[in-house]
Design a protein around this motif. Structure first.
Motif, PDB file in Angstrom:
ATOM      1  N   LYS A   1       0.843  -1.184   0.000  1.00  0.00           N
ATOM      2  CA  LYS A   1       0.000   0.000   0.000  1.00  0.00           C
ATOM      3  C   LYS A   1       0.885   1.242   0.000  1.00  0.00           C
ATOM      4  CE  LYS A   1      -3.649  -2.109   2.855  1.00  0.00           C
ATOM      5  NZ  LYS A   1      -4.438  -1.944   4.102  1.00  0.00           N
ATOM      6  N   PRO A   2       0.677   2.147  -0.926  1.00  0.00           N
ATOM      7  CA  PRO A   2       1.505   3.356  -0.949  1.00  0.00           C
ATOM      8  C   PRO A   2       1.045   4.379   0.092  1.00  0.00           C
ATOM      9  CG  PRO A   2      -0.069   3.396  -2.744  1.00  0.00           C
ATOM     10  CD  PRO A   2      -0.278   2.090  -2.033  1.00  0.00           C
ATOM     11  N   LEU A   3       1.752   4.468   1.216  1.00  0.00           N
ATOM     12  CA  LEU A   3       1.431   5.497   2.207  1.00  0.00           C
ATOM     13  C   LEU A   3       1.712   6.880   1.646  1.00  0.00           C
ATOM     14  CD1 LEU A   3       2.875   3.786   5.412  1.00  0.00           C
ATOM     15  CD2 LEU A   3       0.503   3.844   4.611  1.00  0.00           C
ATOM     16  N   THR A   4       2.760   6.965   0.841  1.00  0.00           N
ATOM     17  CA  THR A   4       3.035   8.154   0.037  1.00  0.00           C
ATOM     18  C   THR A   4       3.225   7.677  -1.395  1.00  0.00           C
ATOM     19  OG1 THR A   4       5.422   7.974   0.456  1.00  0.00           O
ATOM     20  CG2 THR A   4       4.144   9.378   1.955  1.00  0.00           C
ATOM     21  N   PRO A   5       2.974   8.521  -2.382  1.00  0.00           N
ATOM     22  CA  PRO A   5       3.106   8.066  -3.771  1.00  0.00           C
ATOM     23  C   PRO A   5       4.479   7.472  -4.058  1.00  0.00           C
ATOM     24  CG  PRO A   5       1.982  10.176  -3.694  1.00  0.00           C
ATOM     25  CD  PRO A   5       2.462   9.906  -2.306  1.00  0.00           C
ATOM     26  N   PHE A   6       4.481   6.271  -4.640  1.00  0.00           N
ATOM     27  CA  PHE A   6       5.716   5.607  -5.033  1.00  0.00           C
ATOM     28  C   PHE A   6       5.952   5.918  -6.504  1.00  0.00           C
ATOM     29  CE2 PHE A   6       7.932   2.025  -6.976  1.00  0.00           C
ATOM     30  CZ  PHE A   6       9.035   1.885  -6.148  1.00  0.00           C
ATOM     31  N   ASN A   7       7.110   6.494  -6.813  1.00  0.00           N
ATOM     32  CA  ASN A   7       7.364   6.929  -8.181  1.00  0.00           C
ATOM     33  C   ASN A   7       8.853   6.843  -8.485  1.00  0.00           C
ATOM     34  OD1 ASN A   7       7.143   7.974 -10.721  1.00  0.00           O
ATOM     35  ND2 ASN A   7       6.476  10.012 -10.088  1.00  0.00           N
ATOM     36  N   THR A   8       9.228   5.989  -9.432  1.00  0.00           N
ATOM     37  CA  THR A   8      10.631   5.880  -9.838  1.00  0.00           C
ATOM     38  C   THR A   8      10.952   6.814 -11.006  1.00  0.00           C
ATOM     39  OG1 THR A   8      10.331   4.119 -11.489  1.00  0.00           O
ATOM     40  CG2 THR A   8      10.545   3.440  -9.171  1.00  0.00           C
ATOM     41  N   ARG A   9       9.944   7.507 -11.516  1.00  0.00           N
ATOM     42  CA  ARG A   9      10.112   8.501 -12.589  1.00  0.00           C
ATOM     43  C   ARG A   9      10.831   7.929 -13.807  1.00  0.00           C
ATOM     44  NH1 ARG A   9      10.272  10.998  -7.723  1.00  0.00           N
ATOM     45  NH2 ARG A   9       8.962  12.853  -7.482  1.00  0.00           N
ATOM     46  N   GLY A  10      10.372   6.755 -14.220  1.00  0.00           N
ATOM     47  CA  GLY A  10      10.899   6.162 -15.441  1.00  0.00           C
ATOM     48  C   GLY A  10      12.201   5.409 -15.288  1.00  0.00           C
ATOM     49  N   GLN A  11      12.668   5.241 -14.043  1.00  0.00           N
ATOM     50  CA  GLN A  11      13.893   4.489 -13.793  1.00  0.00           C
ATOM     51  C   GLN A  11      13.555   3.145 -13.160  1.00  0.00           C
ATOM     52  OE1 GLN A  11      16.925   5.812 -14.779  1.00  0.00           O
ATOM     53  NE2 GLN A  11      15.631   7.450 -15.599  1.00  0.00           N
ATOM     54  N   TRP A  12      14.322   2.119 -13.514  1.00  0.00           N
ATOM     55  CA  TRP A  12      14.128   0.816 -12.881  1.00  0.00           C
ATOM     56  C   TRP A  12      14.715   0.836 -11.474  1.00  0.00           C
ATOM     57  CZ3 TRP A  12      11.087  -2.955 -14.698  1.00  0.00           C
ATOM     58  CH2 TRP A  12      10.762  -2.957 -16.056  1.00  0.00           C
ATOM     59  N   SER A  13      13.986   0.251 -10.531  1.00  0.00           N
ATOM     60  CA  SER A  13      14.409   0.244  -9.134  1.00  0.00           C
ATOM     61  C   SER A  13      14.120  -1.123  -8.525  1.00  0.00           C
ATOM     62  CB  SER A  13      13.663   1.333  -8.352  1.00  0.00           C
ATOM     63  OG  SER A  13      14.028   1.341  -6.997  1.00  0.00           O
ATOM     64  N   THR A  14      15.032  -1.603  -7.692  1.00  0.00           N
ATOM     65  CA  THR A  14      14.875  -2.916  -7.064  1.00  0.00           C
ATOM     66  C   THR A  14      14.063  -2.786  -5.777  1.00  0.00           C
ATOM     67  OG1 THR A  14      16.964  -3.709  -7.973  1.00  0.00           O
ATOM     68  CG2 THR A  14      16.104  -4.879  -6.047  1.00  0.00           C
ATOM     69  N   VAL A  15      13.089  -3.683  -5.625  1.00  0.00           N
ATOM     70  CA  VAL A  15      12.233  -3.722  -4.433  1.00  0.00           C
ATOM     71  C   VAL A  15      12.428  -5.066  -3.741  1.00  0.00           C
ATOM     72  CG1 VAL A  15       9.850  -3.717  -3.580  1.00  0.00           C
ATOM     73  CG2 VAL A  15      10.534  -2.138  -5.403  1.00  0.00           C
ATOM     74  N   THR A  16      12.479  -5.043  -2.419  1.00  0.00           N
ATOM     75  CA  THR A  16      12.689  -6.267  -1.636  1.00  0.00           C
ATOM     76  C   THR A  16      11.583  -6.406  -0.603  1.00  0.00           C
ATOM     77  OG1 THR A  16      15.088  -6.140  -1.901  1.00  0.00           O
ATOM     78  CG2 THR A  16      14.266  -7.489  -0.087  1.00  0.00           C
ATOM     79  N   ILE A  17      11.009  -7.601  -0.514  1.00  0.00           N
ATOM     80  CA  ILE A  17       9.976  -7.913   0.480  1.00  0.00           C
ATOM     81  C   ILE A  17      10.413  -9.168   1.229  1.00  0.00           C
ATOM     82  CG2 ILE A  17       7.569  -8.603   0.837  1.00  0.00           C
ATOM     83  CD1 ILE A  17       6.913  -7.131  -1.797  1.00  0.00           C
ATOM     84  N   LYS A  18      10.418  -9.106   2.544  1.00  0.00           N
ATOM     85  CA  LYS A  18      10.770 -10.286   3.332  1.00  0.00           C
ATOM     86  C   LYS A  18       9.748 -11.404   3.072  1.00  0.00           C
ATOM     87  CE  LYS A  18      12.826  -7.713   7.177  1.00  0.00           C
ATOM     88  NZ  LYS A  18      12.691  -7.401   8.633  1.00  0.00           N
TER      89      LYS A  18
END
Length: 376
Positions: free
Chosen positions: A316-333
């Motif tokens: 859930k985005p508590l604040t807007p999630f925005n990579t602005r056109g860039q790839w970004s790595t996300v990690t979830i336990k």
């Protein structure tokens, strides 16, 4: 007695009383500091009557006591505070604790003036370096990437001190902030490379993850499989630029509580992962061309994303999630996802990744390289 003499005497008496009164006033207005400084306690601006013996870097505090006139320095351990930002009276010093790691820890605050020195016990909590990982584990050779975390500045990691090691070899740090250390992926980078950071005291710390880690890839979008053996949402780009061949792009309006699967399949999962979920993470790359600001992304393994929520992680985005056109790595336990142990006797496990939540979303999000890997 003649009236004139009487008047003269009364007038002289009045002058005498006036002079005595003036003299007494001068004595009361004498300088408020008359000796070496003394510290009664350290308080907070919001709790001025409560004494504190511990604090954090960058906190604002009030040192209460006496004889603080002409204070020349305030030290926390061996680090001097900036008095140009302080407010000083004869009985209080309002000052900010420097955001600097001390070299000599005395656990004291020291106040010095021309008349002497005072000190009192005060222990600062020194935060460690926290390293979350690479900003993009699948960045191409020659592309700028960052080690992300916290407190890098406290430990002297910058273009002029500290290091980044790529498979043991130093690479040039091009920029550094408190939460990011930037460098360029080497031209000879190969999948599986590891990264370390080295602080100004030559202490090494491993960066979680591996470069282009291809272990335990769940969805192979290059073979055209996304949602139950279909090619739904699969694209080769060119918008955004592919990161590792074909990927998923969800570019549509998603209504509130609209069940929108973007990756779903049955696949195998090793019993080692099942038995040791706390030692593994779900990791992937994401690229947003529009902010992820509402709705919910659900990651489910043998779960119930539409009902009880068992074995389902909610992004859930508590604040807007925005990579602005860039790839970004996300990690979830993985332990945050698996609330119920998986059955090791099952030959295959159901994976469902979908949008499903409150709030309509104008989505333009891309995903690639979903994998379950050791958390390192």
């Amino acid at each position: 007695m003649k009236p004139t003499n009487t008047i003269k005497k009364l007038w002289l008496c009045a002058l005498t009383i006036s002079a005595l009164g003036f003299s007494a006033c001068e004595k009361e207005d004498a300088p408020e500091c008359s000796g070496a400084p003394a510290i009664d306690r350290v308080t907070l601006p919001t709790k001025r009557t409560e004494a504190f013996t511990t604090g954090n870097l960058a906190d604002w505090v009030i040192i209460q006591g006496s004889n603080f006139c002409n204070v020349s320095s305030v030290m926390f351990n061996d680090v001097e505070a900036n008095l140009s930002d302080a407010y000083v009276t004869s009985t209080e010093i309002t000052v900010r604790i420097p955001r600097v790691v001390p070299k000599n820890v005395t656990n004291k605050v020291t106040v010095t003036s021309e008349a002497g020195t005072a000190e009192t016990p005060y222990t600062l909590s020194i935060p460690p370096i926290e390293v979350a990982g690479l900003s993009n584990e699948y960045a191409s050779a020659g592309q700028r990437v960052a080690v992300v975390g916290k407190n890098f500045d406290l430990y002297g990691i910058s273009p002029t001190s500290g290091k980044v090691l790529w498979n043991g070899a130093p690479v040039t740090v091009t920029r550094a902030t408190g939460d990011s250390v930037y460098f360029t992926v080497p031209a000879n980078a190969t999948p599986g490379a590891t990264v370390k950071i080295v602080d100004a005291n030559n202490v090494e710390k491993a960066v979680p993850g591996r470069y282009k880690d291809d272990r335990n890839i769940i969805f192979s979008y290059d073979t055209g499989t996304s949602v139950w053996n279909t090619n739904t949402f699969i694209t080769q780009g060119p918008v955004p630029t592919p990161i590792n061949g074909a990927f998923i792009r969800v570019n549509q309006r998603i209504g509130a509580w609209a069940w929108t699967e973007f990756s779903a399949t049955n696949t195998t999962l090793s019993n080692t992962i099942i038995a040791n979920a706390a030692n593994y993470v779900l990791r992937f790359e994401v690229n947003t061309l529009k902010p992820f600001s509402t709705n919910v992304i659900k990651f489910s393994i043998d779960g119930d994303p539409g009902g009880s929520g068992a074995n389902t992680y909610l992004w859930k985005p508590l604040t807007p999630f925005n990579t602005r056109g860039q790839w970004s790595t996300v990690t979830i336990k993985l332990s945050s996802l698996l609330t119920v142990p998986l059955d090791p006797n099952k030959s295959q496990h159901e994976f469902k990744f979908l949008f499903h939540g409150d709030g309509a979303l104008d989505a333009d999000m891309s995903f690639d390289n979903f994998r379950i890997v050791p958390k390192d």
